[in-house]
Each structure stands twice: as C-alpha cells, then as structure tokens.
Design a protein around this motif. Structure first.
Motif, PDB file in Angstrom:
ATOM      1  N   VAL A 126       1.791 -11.375  -4.026  1.00  0.00           N
ATOM      2  CA  VAL A 126       1.826  -9.922  -3.847  1.00  0.00           C
ATOM      3  C   VAL A 126       0.479  -9.353  -4.283  1.00  0.00           C
ATOM      4  O   VAL A 126       0.016  -9.589  -5.398  1.00  0.00           O
ATOM      5  CB  VAL A 126       2.951  -9.269  -4.678  1.00  0.00           C
ATOM      6  CG1 VAL A 126       2.945  -7.758  -4.502  1.00  0.00           C
ATOM      7  CG2 VAL A 126       4.305  -9.841  -4.296  1.00  0.00           C
ATOM      8  N   LEU A 127      -0.143  -8.609  -3.374  1.00  0.00           N
ATOM      9  CA  LEU A 127      -1.374  -7.873  -3.656  1.00  0.00           C
ATOM     10  C   LEU A 127      -1.095  -6.411  -3.367  1.00  0.00           C
ATOM     11  O   LEU A 127      -0.049  -6.073  -2.819  1.00  0.00           O
ATOM     12  CB  LEU A 127      -2.516  -8.376  -2.759  1.00  0.00           C
ATOM     13  CG  LEU A 127      -2.855  -9.859  -2.827  1.00  0.00           C
ATOM     14  CD1 LEU A 127      -3.890 -10.212  -1.767  1.00  0.00           C
ATOM     15  CD2 LEU A 127      -3.349 -10.238  -4.205  1.00  0.00           C
ATOM     16  N   GLY A 128      -2.046  -5.530  -3.696  1.00  0.00           N
ATOM     17  CA  GLY A 128      -1.799  -4.135  -3.404  1.00  0.00           C
ATOM     18  C   GLY A 128      -3.004  -3.247  -3.548  1.00  0.00           C
ATOM     19  O   GLY A 128      -4.070  -3.666  -4.019  1.00  0.00           O
ATOM     20  N   LEU A 129      -2.817  -2.011  -3.122  1.00  0.00           N
ATOM     21  CA  LEU A 129      -3.830  -0.961  -3.179  1.00  0.00           C
ATOM     22  C   LEU A 129      -3.108   0.323  -3.559  1.00  0.00           C
ATOM     23  O   LEU A 129      -2.073   0.651  -2.982  1.00  0.00           O
ATOM     24  CB  LEU A 129      -4.500  -0.801  -1.808  1.00  0.00           C
ATOM     25  CG  LEU A 129      -5.597   0.232  -1.676  1.00  0.00           C
ATOM     26  CD1 LEU A 129      -6.865  -0.243  -2.399  1.00  0.00           C
ATOM     27  CD2 LEU A 129      -5.913   0.485  -0.198  1.00  0.00           C
ATOM     28  N   VAL A 188       0.862  -1.183   0.000  1.00  0.00           N
ATOM     29  CA  VAL A 188       0.000   0.000   0.000  1.00  0.00           C
ATOM     30  C   VAL A 188       0.898   1.231   0.000  1.00  0.00           C
ATOM     31  O   VAL A 188       2.055   1.172   0.403  1.00  0.00           O
ATOM     32  CB  VAL A 188      -0.971   0.007   1.207  1.00  0.00           C
ATOM     33  CG1 VAL A 188      -1.931  -1.170   1.132  1.00  0.00           C
ATOM     34  CG2 VAL A 188      -0.230   0.002   2.531  1.00  0.00           C
ATOM     35  N   GLU A 189       0.346   2.347  -0.439  1.00  0.00           N
ATOM     36  CA  GLU A 189       1.177   3.544  -0.604  1.00  0.00           C
ATOM     37  C   GLU A 189       1.712   4.095   0.709  1.00  0.00           C
ATOM     38  O   GLU A 189       2.882   4.415   0.815  1.00  0.00           O
ATOM     39  CB  GLU A 189       0.392   4.611  -1.358  1.00  0.00           C
ATOM     40  CG  GLU A 189       0.165   4.251  -2.808  1.00  0.00           C
ATOM     41  CD  GLU A 189      -0.486   5.363  -3.593  1.00  0.00           C
ATOM     42  OE1 GLU A 189      -0.176   6.546  -3.336  1.00  0.00           O
ATOM     43  OE2 GLU A 189      -1.307   5.057  -4.466  1.00  0.00           O
ATOM     44  N   GLY A 190       0.861   4.257   1.703  1.00  0.00           N
ATOM     45  CA  GLY A 190       1.300   4.909   2.933  1.00  0.00           C
ATOM     46  C   GLY A 190       0.729   4.289   4.189  1.00  0.00           C
ATOM     47  O   GLY A 190      -0.042   3.324   4.149  1.00  0.00           O
ATOM     48  N   GLU A 191       1.103   4.876   5.316  1.00  0.00           N
ATOM     49  CA  GLU A 191       0.679   4.374   6.624  1.00  0.00           C
ATOM     50  C   GLU A 191      -0.831   4.404   6.807  1.00  0.00           C
ATOM     51  O   GLU A 191      -1.397   3.499   7.414  1.00  0.00           O
ATOM     52  CB  GLU A 191       1.348   5.166   7.750  1.00  0.00           C
ATOM     53  CG  GLU A 191       2.783   4.784   7.995  1.00  0.00           C
ATOM     54  CD  GLU A 191       2.947   3.330   8.420  1.00  0.00           C
ATOM     55  OE1 GLU A 191       2.188   2.853   9.282  1.00  0.00           O
ATOM     56  OE2 GLU A 191       3.842   2.669   7.876  1.00  0.00           O
ATOM     57  N   ARG A 247      -2.217   1.397   5.187  1.00  0.00           N
ATOM     58  CA  ARG A 247      -1.903   0.204   5.979  1.00  0.00           C
ATOM     59  C   ARG A 247      -2.867   0.082   7.145  1.00  0.00           C
ATOM     60  O   ARG A 247      -3.452  -0.983   7.394  1.00  0.00           O
ATOM     61  CB  ARG A 247      -0.460   0.229   6.491  1.00  0.00           C
ATOM     62  CG  ARG A 247      -0.078  -1.029   7.292  1.00  0.00           C
ATOM     63  CD  ARG A 247       1.268  -0.870   7.983  1.00  0.00           C
ATOM     64  NE  ARG A 247       1.305   0.228   8.931  1.00  0.00           N
ATOM     65  CZ  ARG A 247       0.730   0.202  10.150  1.00  0.00           C
ATOM     66  NH1 ARG A 247       0.074  -0.852  10.545  1.00  0.00           N
ATOM     67  NH2 ARG A 247       0.823   1.250  10.942  1.00  0.00           N
ATOM     68  N   VAL A 248      -3.068   1.185   7.851  1.00  0.00           N
ATOM     69  CA  VAL A 248      -3.973   1.185   9.000  1.00  0.00           C
ATOM     70  C   VAL A 248      -5.397   0.833   8.566  1.00  0.00           C
ATOM     71  O   VAL A 248      -6.078   0.044   9.221  1.00  0.00           O
ATOM     72  CB  VAL A 248      -3.929   2.552   9.729  1.00  0.00           C
ATOM     73  CG1 VAL A 248      -5.061   2.705  10.721  1.00  0.00           C
ATOM     74  CG2 VAL A 248      -2.580   2.727  10.416  1.00  0.00           C
ATOM     75  N   HIS A 274       1.282  -9.861   5.346  1.00  0.00           N
ATOM     76  CA  HIS A 274       2.049  -8.717   5.841  1.00  0.00           C
ATOM     77  C   HIS A 274       1.677  -7.504   4.999  1.00  0.00           C
ATOM     78  O   HIS A 274       1.890  -7.502   3.782  1.00  0.00           O
ATOM     79  CB  HIS A 274       3.549  -9.021   5.731  1.00  0.00           C
ATOM     80  CG  HIS A 274       4.422  -7.972   6.303  1.00  0.00           C
ATOM     81  ND1 HIS A 274       4.418  -7.625   7.631  1.00  0.00           N
ATOM     82  CD2 HIS A 274       5.330  -7.166   5.709  1.00  0.00           C
ATOM     83  CE1 HIS A 274       5.298  -6.656   7.831  1.00  0.00           C
ATOM     84  NE2 HIS A 274       5.859  -6.357   6.679  1.00  0.00           N
ATOM     85  N   VAL A 275       1.115  -6.478   5.651  1.00  0.00           N
ATOM     86  CA  VAL A 275       0.737  -5.253   4.947  1.00  0.00           C
ATOM     87  C   VAL A 275       1.906  -4.279   5.068  1.00  0.00           C
ATOM     88  O   VAL A 275       2.338  -3.945   6.173  1.00  0.00           O
ATOM     89  CB  VAL A 275      -0.560  -4.638   5.524  1.00  0.00           C
ATOM     90  CG1 VAL A 275      -0.952  -3.400   4.732  1.00  0.00           C
ATOM     91  CG2 VAL A 275      -1.688  -5.660   5.525  1.00  0.00           C
ATOM     92  N   VAL A 276       2.402  -3.814   3.918  1.00  0.00           N
ATOM     93  CA  VAL A 276       3.593  -2.970   3.878  1.00  0.00           C
ATOM     94  C   VAL A 276       3.246  -1.594   3.330  1.00  0.00           C
ATOM     95  O   VAL A 276       2.770  -1.475   2.200  1.00  0.00           O
ATOM     96  CB  VAL A 276       4.687  -3.612   2.991  1.00  0.00           C
ATOM     97  CG1 VAL A 276       5.901  -2.698   2.883  1.00  0.00           C
ATOM     98  CG2 VAL A 276       5.075  -4.977   3.517  1.00  0.00           C
ATOM     99  N   ALA A 277       3.501  -0.565   4.132  1.00  0.00           N
ATOM    100  CA  ALA A 277       3.385   0.821   3.666  1.00  0.00           C
ATOM    101  C   ALA A 277       4.695   1.155   2.961  1.00  0.00           C
ATOM    102  O   ALA A 277       5.761   1.133   3.572  1.00  0.00           O
ATOM    103  CB  ALA A 277       3.140   1.763   4.831  1.00  0.00           C
ATOM    104  N   MET A 278       4.601   1.441   1.662  1.00  0.00           N
ATOM    105  CA  MET A 278       5.802   1.638   0.852  1.00  0.00           C
ATOM    106  C   MET A 278       6.434   3.014   0.999  1.00  0.00           C
ATOM    107  O   MET A 278       7.540   3.233   0.524  1.00  0.00           O
ATOM    108  CB  MET A 278       5.481   1.402  -0.629  1.00  0.00           C
ATOM    109  CG  MET A 278       5.001   0.010  -0.946  1.00  0.00           C
ATOM    110  SD  MET A 278       4.733  -0.231  -2.721  1.00  0.00           S
ATOM    111  CE  MET A 278       3.313   0.834  -3.031  1.00  0.00           C
TER     112      MET A 278
END
Length: 177
Positions: A55-58, A7-10, A13-14, A33-37
């Motif tokens: 790998v998934l994403g938003l 995901v782009e940011g915190e 993620r939240v 595992h959700v990762v804020a990039m």
C-alpha cells in the motif's frame, strides 16, 4: 507484488495515472491499482488489503495526521516511522498547489488559456473575495471552482510539466512504484 496506491480524490488519481503513463510505467502490467478514496477520511475503508499487497499513497498536508493514525490502527507499516517511510507522500497544501508551484503561475495560465477559459478566470479574479488575493490562490480557487475542473486540469497540468519538473511528492511516489 500487487500494489494499491491510495489517493484522496479523482483528480489525484488522474494525475498519478497520467504521470505514470508519461514516465512509461504500465500500471496495469505492474499490478498497480490507483484508488481514489473519496476523501482522506475514507482511508479506513481502503486499508483492508491482502497480506501480500503493498500500500502506497498520496495525501494533503492537512490530512497527514489522520492518515498516519489510520495506518497505525490498521497495522500498515507499524513501527516504520512517518508517512514517507510507509510509502505515503504528502503534498504541502494539495496536489493543485504542487502542480502550480512546479509549473509556475504563467504556465498554468497558458494551460487555462489553451482551454479557452482565460476570460472565465479573469472574471473570477475580479470577484470581491478574490481580487486582493495572490495569483496562486486565485488559480487554486479556479481549479476547484467548477465540477470536473480539478480532474480535467490535473491531467492537463501534469501533461504540461517539463522534464525534471515533477513535484516532489509525485516524483517520490513514482519512484516507489
């Protein structure tokens, strides 16, 4: 199979973690595992995952072309088509816009009021650059205006979502998990 959700940011993620918890999904137990990039352009640093890792994403709509190019270069889901076919969901403008539309401006104002910040929001509405802007734009500016606001309100707005009102990109992402 271990899964990384980029995901782009915190605040993203939240929101994902809060929504997953509300849906009864145990991300840790499911090896998710959700990762804020730290921004969409950082995706190239986060695509180095193991061969048995999904790998998934938003991402935001404006960032979608760059995300797709990065996935192509990294060989993630090569030949699978667009982002949705590769497990990446796209927010029309951004996550805050999706949450505001899902809840409606009145419900978002109720959340702001519950936080004791309605007076602050009203002051922001009267600023020359914002006074003639639509309420949705003013709310988006308010959510992004102070350090930590996006993160705090990501959780609060997700918690305020009534059953069945999850924004489409988030609902599809959770379904993919």
């Amino acid at each position: 199979m271990p899964t990384t959700v980029l995901v782009e940011g915190e605040s993203d993620r939240v929101a994902v973690e809060t929504l997953a918890g509300a849906a009864g999904l145990d991300l840790a137990g499911a090896a998710v595992h959700v990762v804020a990039m730290g921004g969409a352009t950082s995706i190239v640093h986060h695509l180095l995952v193991g061969p048995d890792e999904r790998v998934l994403g938003l991402c935001d709509e404006a960032e979608a072309p760059g995300i797709l190019r990065a996935l192509d270069r990294a060989g993630v889901g090569a030949g699978a088509g667009g982002l949705a076919e590769r497990g990446f969901q796209v927010c029309r403008a951004d996550l805050e816009d999706e949450l505001i539309r899902a809840l409606g401006p009145g419900a978002v104002l109720a959340v702001v009021e519950a936080q004791g910040e309605l007076t602050s929001f009203r002051r922001l509405q009267h600023q020359p650059a914002l006074r003639d802007r639509p309420l949705v734009h003013q709310l988006r500016r308010f959510l992004a205006g102070r350090s930590g606001h996006k993160i705090t309100y990501a959780r609060l707005l997700v918690e305020a979502l009534p059953p069945g009102a999850t924004p489409e990109p988030l609902a599809r992402l959770l379904a993919d998990l």
